[in-house]
Design an enzyme around this catalytic site. Structure first.
Site, PDB file in Angstrom:
ATOM      1  N   ASP A 303     -23.300  28.213  16.603  1.00 48.44           N
ATOM      2  CA  ASP A 303     -23.043  27.930  15.196  1.00 48.44           C
ATOM      3  C   ASP A 303     -23.940  28.853  14.370  1.00 48.44           C
ATOM      4  OD1 ASP A 303     -22.155  26.497  12.857  1.00 48.44           O
ATOM      5  OD2 ASP A 303     -24.107  25.509  12.861  1.00 48.44           O
ATOM      6  N   ASP A 502     -26.213  22.391  15.356  1.00 53.38           N
ATOM      7  CA  ASP A 502     -27.195  21.441  14.835  1.00 53.38           C
ATOM      8  C   ASP A 502     -26.609  20.412  13.884  1.00 53.38           C
ATOM      9  OD1 ASP A 502     -26.720  23.227  12.640  1.00 53.38           O
ATOM     10  OD2 ASP A 502     -28.594  22.527  11.750  1.00 53.38           O
ATOM     11  N   ASP A 506     -20.797  20.021  14.197  1.00 53.39           N
ATOM     12  CA  ASP A 506     -20.894  20.662  15.510  1.00 53.39           C
ATOM     13  C   ASP A 506     -20.782  19.661  16.649  1.00 53.39           C
ATOM     14  OD1 ASP A 506     -21.387  23.222  14.399  1.00 53.39           O
ATOM     15  OD2 ASP A 506     -23.488  22.695  14.106  1.00 53.39           O
TER      16      ASP A 506
END
Length: 766
Positions: A303, A502, A506
């Site tokens: 990410d 995080d 996600d």
């Protein structure tokens, strides 16, 4: 405890039988040895039945057959030694697991039970469960911070090594947010709790630790995969030896030396040791199954926000009306931003404070949610916000103003400042790369990760520069949570895949990946819950370190199994040939078991790729270099502002003279100090032919440009402004670009050495 009791029973039976045999009571000795061995056989049989009920055959079937066969064939002493081997192996496993999981149990042991709460003039001792948000706590030297909170005193020093693996104490300034779990390594300080103990960081870490401890059952899967083949092979060799020799004792001897304790015990010990080693580095692995999968990862998806980037906006560029000037625009914008809680406002204030700007207090501040903030500063009416916010107030940027900001904004966002009804400045905000991100990507590639992808919900314009800077294999932008899941599944079909993230968005992708890695230090609880691995320290390079630790643990497990079973295989051949009696074979196998388990414990030590260097500069010195670089970046900004201020008249000359003075007073001494101490140490560590040559060449070019600027300024001061101004402008821009490039290149080298310093410090404390 049952393992140790069983071992004690077998030892007592062996000793009693030995004493009876020495006294000529051989029949009673046989009964004593059989009595010692049969409870072990019952214990193994229970485990075997459970394995069969679970749909698999365990390798302990061989141990059961060896004990019962020895008793039936009158080899009670051999049966007792086999019982000792099995019970001793399980007791050794218990000790090894305790040794391997010491880091995990230390976390639980360090959990605070009581703390001190300040109530008026009194200090009361309370249980941590009584802490409530808003309580003022007193943290004495050596005490563990019991709850998340805000530092109320001048400064604090915390040892967070048990949480993050960082070997050096961390200094915190007044108003800093402190995480629970750190140990006060300085003077007593006051903390204003923002969470109760159960909702704080340390409590979450303990829950993850206990989950990891409870998930150890999958550790045996490595051995179980080989169980059927091993049992079949052992039966064939033992049966063949019996048939060819006609002596069932020879077949029994094969069963004795084939007792698969290396296969049963070595793999769990090595994998648990890997979990323990990861914990010392601030990495919680939720069980041996997750560790095994992590060791096989060949694709990693990242990410962006909060993972490859800090997730906090920073001032990346500033464009201002020349009549106002950049410095004044920042001063006014940051002054107004003090009245806002928006992250962009906080970034503006931080940028001004970092440059030493004194900020006046704003008046009549009003914040519009999602729009911007208005107020008055030193009699000027100011608006700060997005372009739409200014447009709603009837203000638009003048034609041609903010072009540089708008170009830079392709990868960020712009906060506009209007003063007295006219747009006067544009602040470009961006979320830059984490300093350790390039090194993390390079190390993953060095570990054999073949594909690294950026998977983000952000705009393509914001994601593309990140992918380009890190040289990633693909950038998938503007991905909704469903799209992320689909991308993870597609990558998982091609190769074992890990997802690193995080945020709440996600969590589904983390759960869908072969291995989900959650940035748990500042990430969301949803991400930590969905992840198989949780990073307790806010550093993305721990992803590569987790992979390295997992691969070493799995490699050690496989080597321990192969060594132990290889030696057992040789012993089986000797026994099948009739050169090894059952009792002697049991003693040989006992030695093989001990060797295999002790070898498995080597997973607690760093592998070759993690070896600490013999000699490195002090970590404190590296930290000072990073602080100096912040000042030099401000100097680079001053170079650019000076170049842009050059006009047809020498009005900018005084400011340029001051910039040149700073070059001589700050930049040149900084470079000379590095060449005396840091660069020689770095060159020795890096090895090769002149590894610091490129940086030294940059130093020479920078000093040459600085000298040239000084000479041009002297000529300009003598009255030849028109002739020197164009060359002076070019030199200032050239020096700014070279200085920025040099700082970035040097920080890459320093960052790598800093990580090695940290590992060296941990190794010295191990």
């Amino acid at each position: 405890m049952r393992r140790y009791l069983l071992l004690g029973w077998v030892l007592a039976g062996l000793a009693l039988g030995g004493a009876l045999a020495l006294g000529g009571r051989s029949e009673l000795a046989s009964w004593a040895w059989a009595a010692a061995a049969l409870p072990v056989a019952a214990h193994v049989a229970v485990g075997l039945v459970r394995s069969l009920l679970g749909g698999r055959i365990g390798v302990d079937a061989v141990a059961l057959a060896a004990i019962l066969g020895a008793v039936l064939l009158g080899e009670e002493a051999a049966a007792a030694v086999i019982g000792l081997m099995v019970a001793g192996g399980e007791a050794l496993e218990a000790w090894a697991e305790g040794r391997a999981t010491r880091a995990l149990t230390d976390l639980v042991a360090r959990a605070p039970r009581r703390t001190s709460r300040i109530a008026g003039e009194a200090i009361e001792d309370i249980g941590v469960a009584e802490i409530r948000p808003g309580d003022l706590l007193l943290i004495r030297p050596g005490e563990t911070v019991p709850a998340d909170g805000v530092l109320q005193d001048g400064a604090a020093t915390l040892d967070e090594s048990a949480l993050t693996g960082e070997s050096l104490p961390v200094e915190f300034a007044p108003g800093a947010r402190l995480r629970s779990g750190g140990v006060n390594a300085g003077h007593a300080f006051r903390l204003r709790a923002t969470q109760d103990a159960a909702g704080s960081t340390y409590a979450a870490i303990l829950r993850l630790t206990q989950e990891a401890a409870a998930a150890r059952a999958p550790l045996v899967r490595l051995a179980d995969r080989w169980a059927v083949g091993f049992v079949a092979f052992t039966a064939a060799v033992a049966g063949g030896a019996w048939l060819l020799s006609g002596d069932p004792v020879r077949g029994l001897a094969v069963l004795v030396v084939a007792t698969p304790c290396p296969l049963i015990l070595a793999a769990p010990v090595a994998l648990v040791a890997g979990i323990g080693r990861a914990a010392t580095r601030g990495i919680v692995v939720k069980g041996g199954g997750a560790l095994e999968r992590l060791a096989r990862v060949r694709t990693v998806l990242f990410d962006k926000t909060g993972t490859l980037t800090p997730g906090r906006p920073r001032l990346a560029a500033l464009d201002a009306d020349p009549a106002l000037g950049r410095a004044e625009a920042l001063r006014l914008g940051a002054a107004l931003a003090q009245g806002s809680t928006h992250p962009v406002s906080a970034a503006l204030v931080a940028a001004a404070v970092a440059r030493g700007v004194a900020l006046p207090m704003p008046e009549s501040v009003a914040e519009v949610a999602g729009g911007g903030v208005t107020g008055t500063v030193e009699g000027h009416t100011l608006l700060l916000g997005a372009e739409g916010f200014l447009r709603s107030a009837g203000i638009r940027a003048e034609e041609g103003f903010g072009v540089a900001a708008q170009v830079a904004a392709a990868a960020g966002s712009v906060a506009w400042l209007a003063m007295d009804g006219r747009a006067v400045a544009a602040f470009v905000m961006a979320d830059g790369l984490r300093q350790e991100a390039p090194r993390a990507v390079r190390r993953l590639r060095a570990l054999g990760v073949r594909r690294i992808v950026l998977l983000t919900g952000d705009r393509a314009a914001a994601a593309a520069p990140i992918g380009r800077a890190l040289r990633l294999d693909a950038v998938l932008a503007e991905q909704a949570p469903d799209d992320k899941i689909a991308a993870v599944r597609a990558e998982s079909e091609a190769a074992p895949t890990a997802m690193v993230g995080d945020g709440v968005n996600d969590a589904p992708a983390l759960a869908a990946a072969d291995v989900g890695i959650a940035m748990g230090a500042h990430g969301t609880a949803a991400a930590a819950e969905a992840g198989d691995v949780v990073l307790l320290v806010d550093r993305v390079d721990r992803v590569a370190e987790a992979v390295a630790i997992a691969r070493r643990a799995r490699s050690v497990a496989l080597r321990a199994i192969l060594l132990g079973m290889g030696l057992s295989g040789l012993a089986m051949g000797v026994a099948a040939a009739g050169y090894l009696a059952p009792l002697a074979g049991a003693l040989v196998q006992e030695a093989i078991d001990v060797f295999a388990i002790l070898f498995a414990l080597t997973a607690l030590r760093p592998g070759p790729e993690e070896e600490a260097p013999a000699s490195l500069p002090a970590a404190a010195g590296l930290a000072e270099r990073h602080a100096e670089h912040a000042g030099l970046r401000e100097l680079a900004e001053a170079l650019r502002e000076g170049a842009e201020a050059i006009g047809p008249t020498p009005a900018a000359l005084p400011a340029l003279v001051e910039v040149e003075r700073r070059l001589r007073a700050e930049l040149v001494p900084h470079q000379q100090a590095e060449e005396r101490a840091l660069y020689p140490a770095a060159a020795e560590r890096l090895g090769g032919q002149d590894p610091m040559g490129a940086l030294l060449r940059m130093h020479a070019e920078i000093e040459g440009l600085a000298e040239r600027i000084g000479m041009l300024l002297r000529l300009a001061a003598e009255g030849d402004w028109q002739a020197t101004a164009p060359e002076l402008r070019r030199s200032l821009f050239a020096l700014e670009a070279l200085l920025r490039l040099h700082l970035t290149a040097e920080e890459e080298t320093l960052a790598g050495m800093s990580a090695e310093v940290e590992r060296a410090g941990l190794a010295s404390h191990a």
